[in-house]
Design an enzyme around this catalytic site. Structure first.
Site, short mmCIF file in Angstrom:
data_model
loop_
_atom_site.label_atom_id
_atom_site.label_comp_id
_atom_site.label_asym_id
_atom_site.label_seq_id
_atom_site.Cartn_x
_atom_site.Cartn_y
_atom_site.Cartn_z
N ASN A 138 15.14 -6.66 2.38
CA ASN A 138 14.60 -6.34 3.69
C ASN A 138 14.05 -7.66 4.23
O ASN A 138 12.97 -8.09 3.86
CB ASN A 138 13.49 -5.29 3.53
CG ASN A 138 12.91 -4.85 4.85
OD1 ASN A 138 13.19 -5.45 5.90
ND2 ASN A 138 12.09 -3.83 4.82
N LYS A 189 11.49 -8.89 1.48
CA LYS A 189 11.15 -7.96 0.40
C LYS A 189 12.43 -7.68 -0.36
O LYS A 189 13.49 -7.54 0.25
CB LYS A 189 10.68 -6.62 0.98
CG LYS A 189 9.25 -6.61 1.42
CD LYS A 189 8.84 -5.16 1.75
CE LYS A 189 7.69 -5.16 2.72
NZ LYS A 189 7.66 -4.07 3.65
N ARG A 196 18.56 -3.81 4.65
CA ARG A 196 18.00 -2.98 5.70
C ARG A 196 18.19 -3.73 7.02
O ARG A 196 17.74 -4.87 7.15
CB ARG A 196 16.51 -2.77 5.45
CG ARG A 196 15.90 -1.96 6.54
CD ARG A 196 14.42 -1.78 6.34
NE ARG A 196 13.94 -0.92 7.42
CZ ARG A 196 12.67 -0.77 7.71
NH1 ARG A 196 11.76 -1.39 7.01
NH2 ARG A 196 12.30 0.01 8.70
N HIS A 249 13.21 4.23 11.89
CA HIS A 249 12.80 4.89 10.64
C HIS A 249 13.86 5.89 10.18
O HIS A 249 13.56 6.84 9.45
CB HIS A 249 11.48 5.68 10.78
CG HIS A 249 10.28 4.84 11.09
ND1 HIS A 249 9.34 5.22 12.02
CD2 HIS A 249 9.85 3.65 10.59
CE1 HIS A 249 8.38 4.31 12.08
NE2 HIS A 249 8.66 3.35 11.23
N GLY A 281 3.15 5.85 9.38
CA GLY A 281 2.67 4.65 8.70
C GLY A 281 1.95 3.80 9.72
O GLY A 281 1.36 4.34 10.66
N ASN A 282 2.03 2.48 9.59
CA ASN A 282 1.50 1.63 10.66
C ASN A 282 2.29 1.87 11.93
O ASN A 282 1.75 2.05 13.00
CB ASN A 282 1.62 0.17 10.26
CG ASN A 282 0.30 -0.35 9.81
OD1 ASN A 282 -0.73 -0.02 10.39
ND2 ASN A 282 0.32 -1.16 8.76
N ARG A 303 0.23 0.14 18.53
CA ARG A 303 1.17 0.44 19.63
C ARG A 303 0.73 1.70 20.37
O ARG A 303 0.29 2.66 19.74
CB ARG A 303 2.59 0.66 19.09
CG ARG A 303 3.25 -0.61 18.63
CD ARG A 303 4.59 -0.33 17.98
NE ARG A 303 4.58 -0.77 16.60
CZ ARG A 303 5.52 -0.46 15.70
NH1 ARG A 303 6.55 0.29 16.05
NH2 ARG A 303 5.44 -0.91 14.48
N ASP A 356 -6.36 0.20 11.14
CA ASP A 356 -6.15 0.87 9.86
C ASP A 356 -6.78 2.26 9.90
O ASP A 356 -7.99 2.39 10.09
CB ASP A 356 -6.76 0.03 8.72
CG ASP A 356 -6.32 0.56 7.37
OD1 ASP A 356 -6.66 1.71 7.04
OD2 ASP A 356 -5.63 -0.18 6.64
N GLY A 395 2.53 6.06 4.72
CA GLY A 395 1.14 5.81 4.32
C GLY A 395 0.16 6.91 4.71
O GLY A 395 -0.57 7.43 3.87
N GLY A 416 0.95 9.97 6.31
CA GLY A 416 1.49 11.31 6.05
C GLY A 416 1.42 11.70 4.58
O GLY A 416 1.18 12.86 4.24
N GLU A 417 1.61 10.72 3.70
CA GLU A 417 1.61 11.01 2.26
C GLU A 417 0.20 11.14 1.68
O GLU A 417 0.01 11.77 0.65
CB GLU A 417 2.33 9.88 1.49
CG GLU A 417 3.82 9.85 1.73
CD GLU A 417 4.48 8.56 1.25
OE1 GLU A 417 3.92 7.89 0.36
OE2 GLU A 417 5.55 8.23 1.77
N ASN A 418 -0.77 10.47 2.35
CA ASN A 418 -2.09 10.34 1.72
C ASN A 418 -3.25 11.04 2.41
O ASN A 418 -4.26 11.28 1.78
CB ASN A 418 -2.45 8.85 1.61
CG ASN A 418 -1.50 8.13 0.68
OD1 ASN A 418 -1.37 8.51 -0.49
ND2 ASN A 418 -0.81 7.13 1.19
N GLU A 444 13.03 4.78 1.08
CA GLU A 444 14.13 4.17 1.85
C GLU A 444 15.04 3.34 0.95
O GLU A 444 16.24 3.30 1.15
CB GLU A 444 13.54 3.30 2.97
CG GLU A 444 12.91 4.14 4.07
CD GLU A 444 11.89 3.40 4.90
OE1 GLU A 444 10.77 3.15 4.38
OE2 GLU A 444 12.20 3.07 6.05
#
Ligand code: ADP
Length: 398
Positions: free
Chosen positions: A7, A14, A91, A180, A210-211, A241, A283, A331, A333-335, A385
């Site tokens: 990525n 990454k 990606r 996404h 996420g962000n 955003r 954040d 980030g 949604g999962e937590n 992903e």
């Protein structure tokens, strides 16, 4: 198959090394601060960790080389030679209308990705540099591009057409694309598996929070609408955003404050969203903390953030003519059980009911958090992903 997943962003690369026979990720890492001072490689292979900071600035070619060196490092690596890599999966952010699927990279694919640069000026150029770096270092290894936009290419005209003069679509391809896609695809298909039903029989809303954040309506396994548009600015409130606004606000502020188009682009992408409303942070964890200590603007930011998502859930259920499941991922949604609860509050009339204790326990793991009598299931599914990129790469190369 041994697959390198890359990525490649503007200032970082990454990577993950996958062995699809040995059950997944063997090693992963991040090369950051490309093109500026103090570049850094952070690499891990299981318990083994390795950091390296070259003394001089590096370019993307050198960043890919650093990653490959780490992968064959005698102490921290997982391979003897880099030519053990059988395929590379990239990606790629924007595939425009050219790619409704992943593609084996050849010169025509590279040209098509290049043609999409005006649609994603910050993302596609570094994606291409990553591809070129791999071609230079491993010229014989097949490479595959997996596009963020591809899953959404099934959207019908009615969902992707903006009510602007039609010539802007014809001349410049101004339309909704959505992003996404790999994540929405993964969690929608995983939801069908968890529910034990064929995806062709399901209407699912997937919320990638996420962000950056977007929400998608997936009907019969196909994306039929999504909140991000021509660019990843439209739709939900995000870290920095603004998401949906009255487009006239742009001209209004430009005239009042003599700002340029570039200034407004910066304002809406980098200074808005949770940061803009709260005035302190992008954040979400910090916004929640501030709200809990009585900060009114932080509370307002949370209310606007969750209200917007709730409106989209209603809208997409209407667009699909029904709803079987809502899925939370990424980030937030999962937590965050708090945010999930705030979003779904008031949606009981649609059959969405969550069990508070299950919701609280669903942190970074797959879980059905609905009550047993809910007619619409609510699921938490960590996104993956890289798994999709690895599977797509293997499928195309084989
Ligand atoms: P990116 O889009 O950069 O990949 P992530 O998917 O990692 O982002 O999500 C980052 C966001 O998730 C941040 O706003 C962070 O505050 C939020 N987040 C992570 N854990 C929690 C949590 N437990 N509660 C609320 N928000 C969280």
């Amino acid at each position: 198959m041994i697959i390198l997943i890359l990525n490649s962003g503007s200032s970082s690369v990454k990577y993950q090394l996958w062995n699809t026979k040995k059950g997944g990720v063997q090693a992963k890492g991040l090369v950051s601060r490309i093109g500026i001072d103090k570049p850094l490689l952070e690499h891990s292979a299981g318990e083994k960790k390795y950091e390296h900071s070259p003394s001089d600035k590096i370019d993307h070619n050198q960043a890919v080389k650093l990653a490959l060196d780490a992968l064959v490092h005698p102490d921290y690596g997982v391979m003897k030679r880099i030519d053990e890599i059988e395929a590379i999966g990239h990606r790629v952010v924007h595939g425009g209308e050219a790619f409704a699927e992943s593609a084996i990279i050849d010169s025509a694919v590279v040209d098509a990705i290049r043609k999409c640069i005006p649609l994603a000026p910050l993302h596609n150029p570094p994606n291409l540099i990553g591809i070129e770096a791999c071609t230079a270092i491993l010229p014989k290894t097949p490479q595959v591009a997996v596009f963020d936009t591809a899953f959404h290419q099934t959207m019908p005209e009615v969902a992707y057409t903006y009510a602007l003069p039609y010539e802007y679509y014809e001349k410049y391809k101004v339309r909704r694309y959505g992003f996404h896609g790999t994540s929405h695809y993964y969690v929608a298909y995983r939801a069908a598996e968890i529910l034990g039903k064929p995806i062709e029989k399901l209407k699912i809303i997937t919320a990638h929070l996420g962000n950056g954040a977007s929400i998608t309506a997936v009907s019969e396994g196909k994306s039929v609408d999504t909140s991000m548009g021509l660019t990843p600015l439209e739709g939900l409130v995000m870290g920095t955003r603004c998401g949906d606004i009255d487009p006239a606000i742009v001209m209004f502020i430009m005239e009042l404050e003599s700002k340029s188009a570039k200034d407004l682009d910066n304002l809406m992408n980098k200074k808005s969203g949770l940061l803009g409303i709260s005035g302190t942070t992008n954040d979400l964890r910090d916004v929640i903390k501030a709200s809990e200590t009585g900060n009114k603007r932080a509370k307002l930011a949370l209310d606007v953030y969750t209200y917007r998502i709730r409106k989209y859930v209603g809208a997409y259920a209407a667009a699909m003519g029904g709803l079987d499941a809502v899925v939370f991922t990424a980030g937030v949604g999962e937590n965050s059980s708090i945010i999930r609860k705030m979003i779904l509050d008031k949606l009981e009339f649609m059959g969405i009911k969550i069990d508070d204790s299950k919701n609280k326990r669903a942190v970074g793991k797959e879980m059905d958090i609905s009550t047993s009598d809910a007619s619409v299931r609510t699921l938490v599914i960590p996104t993956n992903e890289e798994l999709v990129i690895a599977m797509e790469t293997e499928r195309l190369v084989k």
